[in-house]
Motif scaffolding. Structure first.
Motif, PDB file in Angstrom:
ATOM      1  N   ALA A  21       0.821  -1.227   0.000  1.00 27.50           N
ATOM      2  CA  ALA A  21       0.000   0.000   0.000  1.00 27.50           C
ATOM      3  C   ALA A  21       0.850   1.271   0.000  1.00 27.50           C
ATOM      4  CB  ALA A  21      -0.946  -0.013   1.190  1.00 27.50           C
ATOM      5  N   GLY A  22       1.951   1.254   0.735  1.00 30.09           N
ATOM      6  CA  GLY A  22       2.809   2.442   0.828  1.00 30.09           C
ATOM      7  C   GLY A  22       3.335   2.851  -0.542  1.00 30.09           C
ATOM      8  N   ARG A  23       3.815   1.858  -1.265  1.00 31.80           N
ATOM      9  CA  ARG A  23       4.374   2.138  -2.599  1.00 31.80           C
ATOM     10  C   ARG A  23       3.273   2.621  -3.553  1.00 31.80           C
ATOM     11  NH1 ARG A  23       8.593   3.025  -5.591  1.00 31.80           N
ATOM     12  NH2 ARG A  23       8.870   1.888  -7.527  1.00 31.80           N
ATOM     13  N   LEU A  24       2.099   2.013  -3.456  1.00 33.74           N
ATOM     14  CA  LEU A  24       0.994   2.406  -4.335  1.00 33.74           C
ATOM     15  C   LEU A  24       0.538   3.830  -4.006  1.00 33.74           C
ATOM     16  CD1 LEU A  24      -0.966  -0.978  -4.245  1.00 33.74           C
ATOM     17  CD2 LEU A  24       0.496  -0.138  -6.097  1.00 33.74           C
ATOM     18  N   ALA A  25       0.550   4.173  -2.715  1.00 34.70           N
ATOM     19  CA  ALA A  25       0.163   5.531  -2.291  1.00 34.70           C
ATOM     20  C   ALA A  25       1.151   6.561  -2.832  1.00 34.70           C
ATOM     21  CB  ALA A  25       0.108   5.607  -0.769  1.00 34.70           C
ATOM     22  N   GLU A  26       2.439   6.183  -2.831  1.00 39.82           N
ATOM     23  CA  GLU A  26       3.494   7.083  -3.328  1.00 39.82           C
ATOM     24  C   GLU A  26       3.236   7.528  -4.768  1.00 39.82           C
ATOM     25  OE1 GLU A  26       7.901   6.049  -3.599  1.00 39.82           O
ATOM     26  OE2 GLU A  26       7.179   4.933  -1.867  1.00 39.82           O
ATOM     27  N   PHE A  27       2.553   6.682  -5.531  1.00 36.62           N
ATOM     28  CA  PHE A  27       2.323   6.996  -6.947  1.00 36.62           C
ATOM     29  C   PHE A  27       0.857   7.343  -7.222  1.00 36.62           C
ATOM     30  CE2 PHE A  27       6.453   5.226  -6.933  1.00 36.62           C
ATOM     31  CZ  PHE A  27       7.117   5.941  -7.920  1.00 36.62           C
ATOM     32  N   GLY A  28       0.138   7.723  -6.165  1.00 37.17           N
ATOM     33  CA  GLY A  28      -1.162   8.351  -6.360  1.00 37.17           C
ATOM     34  C   GLY A  28      -2.368   7.441  -6.318  1.00 37.17           C
ATOM     35  N   ALA A  29      -2.211   6.198  -5.868  1.00 37.76           N
ATOM     36  CA  ALA A  29      -3.398   5.338  -5.777  1.00 37.76           C
ATOM     37  C   ALA A  29      -4.317   5.874  -4.678  1.00 37.76           C
ATOM     38  CB  ALA A  29      -2.983   3.912  -5.452  1.00 37.76           C
ATOM     39  N   ASP A  30      -5.552   6.164  -5.023  1.00 40.08           N
ATOM     40  CA  ASP A  30      -6.488   6.646  -4.005  1.00 40.08           C
ATOM     41  C   ASP A  30      -7.136   5.473  -3.276  1.00 40.08           C
ATOM     42  OD1 ASP A  30      -6.115   9.385  -4.378  1.00 40.08           O
ATOM     43  OD2 ASP A  30      -7.349   9.349  -6.187  1.00 40.08           O
ATOM     44  N   THR A  31      -7.460   4.423  -4.046  1.00 39.55           N
ATOM     45  CA  THR A  31      -8.131   3.246  -3.491  1.00 39.55           C
ATOM     46  C   THR A  31      -7.373   2.009  -3.967  1.00 39.55           C
ATOM     47  OG1 THR A  31     -10.219   4.423  -3.747  1.00 39.55           O
ATOM     48  CG2 THR A  31     -10.382   2.052  -3.406  1.00 39.55           C
ATOM     49  N   VAL A  32      -7.372   0.959  -3.151  1.00 41.81           N
ATOM     50  CA  VAL A  32      -6.802  -0.326  -3.588  1.00 41.81           C
ATOM     51  C   VAL A  32      -7.869  -1.390  -3.350  1.00 41.81           C
ATOM     52  CG1 VAL A  32      -4.926  -1.994  -3.333  1.00 41.81           C
ATOM     53  CG2 VAL A  32      -4.482   0.429  -2.898  1.00 41.81           C
ATOM     54  N   TYR A  33      -8.461  -1.899  -4.415  1.00 49.24           N
ATOM     55  CA  TYR A  33      -9.433  -2.987  -4.281  1.00 49.24           C
ATOM     56  C   TYR A  33      -8.654  -4.293  -4.140  1.00 49.24           C
ATOM     57  CZ  TYR A  33     -12.815   0.451  -5.911  1.00 49.24           C
ATOM     58  OH  TYR A  33     -13.603   1.572  -6.019  1.00 49.24           O
ATOM     59  N   VAL A  34      -8.876  -4.965  -3.032  1.00 48.76           N
ATOM     60  CA  VAL A  34      -8.074  -6.147  -2.736  1.00 48.76           C
ATOM     61  C   VAL A  34      -8.914  -7.410  -2.882  1.00 48.76           C
ATOM     62  CG1 VAL A  34      -6.580  -7.260  -1.040  1.00 48.76           C
ATOM     63  CG2 VAL A  34      -6.777  -4.762  -1.065  1.00 48.76           C
ATOM     64  N   ALA A  35      -8.519  -8.254  -3.816  1.00 50.76           N
ATOM     65  CA  ALA A  35      -9.174  -9.561  -3.997  1.00 50.76           C
ATOM     66  C   ALA A  35      -8.106 -10.604  -3.700  1.00 50.76           C
ATOM     67  CB  ALA A  35      -9.686  -9.685  -5.426  1.00 50.76           C
TER      68      ALA A  35
END
Ligand code: FAD
Length: 322
Positions: free
Chosen positions: A45-59
């Motif tokens: 999540a940290g890395r995804l947030a660094e590049f602007g992910a607002d939401t992460v849908y987790v399956a």
């Protein structure tokens, strides 16, 4: 702002570079939401947030690891129905392109593959850029039906950080029996070298039939190691058994788009060019001044690779030690 779905590519929870490139493109179109399959989302999540992910849908269901690509296409199709995103972006890898095609059929949408850039067109609709015929022709295209599904070549878009919230949202999809028809029976890890991954490398050094033999091909590895580069090969080389098939670059091999591509003893057949023509800088080494590779090379060296490559490697080593 509309959501833009980005299917994450990751190995064992480690976010692949192409995923952050997709996030960079997604931000131009709307609010990026990552779709994460399998375990590892918390750590990523940290890395995804660094590049602007607002939401992460987790399956994180096991189905995504057990049944090839079909469950991922079903998951994305469900999210498209629920969220009505402005677009879905996937990596232009073999797997990504298959998922893109399946998703487009399921959602009755248009699909664009091999995009090297994405911009927001009129009304914010995504416009994809493609480089064709050795980069001689640039094509812009857009989807006119459904939700645009776009497969973007790894390494084509420079990843730029921008903060995002990366809020984890669990999602559950009941995968159909049809999607479970093909089962993964075994995972065999490819022998890893210290070299970077071919499709993600900043520098690729490729060798062709001009290397003459498996023994001769070692000169390509030597130059690659001087440069911290990945090794690629033409189909002539892999068909001859001089180097493993997974390193083939071209239409029926890997597509690469590094900052620097060195082609040594490669003629530049259209099928090879299809896999490397969007490289930022191309250096060709060939003893035939008429070789087609020179048509797309930024720098050309006419000479015997067995003379040129060792000199190049010596010079690079000397510069590094200065
Ligand atoms: C459907 C299809 C799909 C294909 N997919 C791919 C693909 O994905 N990737 C791919 O690469 N090919 C692919 N091919 C094959 C492609 O058409 C070419 O045959 C292949 O790329 C040729 O490889 P090459 O350049 O190494 O060999 P060659 O075409 O034989 O060229 C060798 C080059 O080395 C030079 N040379 C020889 N000795 C030296 C030396 N000592 N020093 C310097 N230069 C030297 C020669 O001048 C020549 O230009 C495909 C073909 C088909 C029909």
């Amino acid at each position: 702002m509309s959501e833009v779905l980005v299917l994450a590519e990751h190995t064992g929870g480690e976010v692949k570079k192409v995923t952050v490139e997709l996030l960079t493109a997604a931000r131009r179109l709307g609010s990026p939401s990552v779709v994460w399959t399998g375990p590892g989302a918390d750590a990523a999540a940290g890395r995804l947030a660094e590049f602007g992910a607002d939401t992460v849908y987790v399956a994180d269901d096991a189905d995504y690891d057990e049944y090839v690509v079909a469950p991922k296409a079903e998951l994305l199709a469900q999210l498209v129905t629920e969220k009505s995103p402005a677009a879905v972006l996937v990596a232009g890898t073999t797997e990504g392109k298959e998922i893109a095609g399946r998703l487009a059929v399921k959602t009755n949408s248009g699909v664009l593959t091999d995009a090297v850039n994405i911009t927001a067109g009129g009304g914010g609709a995504p416009v994809a850029e493609h480089a064709n015929f050795g980069g001689a022709i640039t094509v812009h295209s857009k989807v006119t039906r459904g939700t645009p599904v776009i497969a973007v070549r790894p390494n084509a878009i420079a990843a730029e950080p921008a903060p995002g919230g990366a809020v984890l949202v669990p999602v559950t999809v009941t995968v159909s029996n049809a999607a479970k028809a093909a089962t993964i029976t075994d995972h065999v890890l490819a022998e890893r070298t210290e070299r970077p991954d071919l499709t993600e490398a900043q520098i690729v050094v490729s060798g062709g039939r001009g290397t003459g033999s498996a023994e001769g091909f070692k000169i390509i590895e030597e130059l690659a190691d001087c440069l911290g580069a990945a090794v690629g090969a033409s189909r002539a080389v892999v068909d001859a058994g001089w180097y493993p098939h997974q390193f083939q670059v071209g239409q029926t091999g890997k597509t690469v788009s590094p900052q620097l591509y060195v082609a040594a003893g490669i003629s530049g057949a259209i099928q090879h060019r299809a896999g490397m023509q969007t490289s930022k800088t191309i250096i060709a080494i060939n003893k035939d001044p008429e070789a087609p590779i020179f048509e797309i090379a930024d720098y050309g060296i006419v000479g015997d690779l067995f003379t040129v490559v060792p000199q190049l490697a010596d010079e690079i080593r000397a510069r590094k030690s200065r």
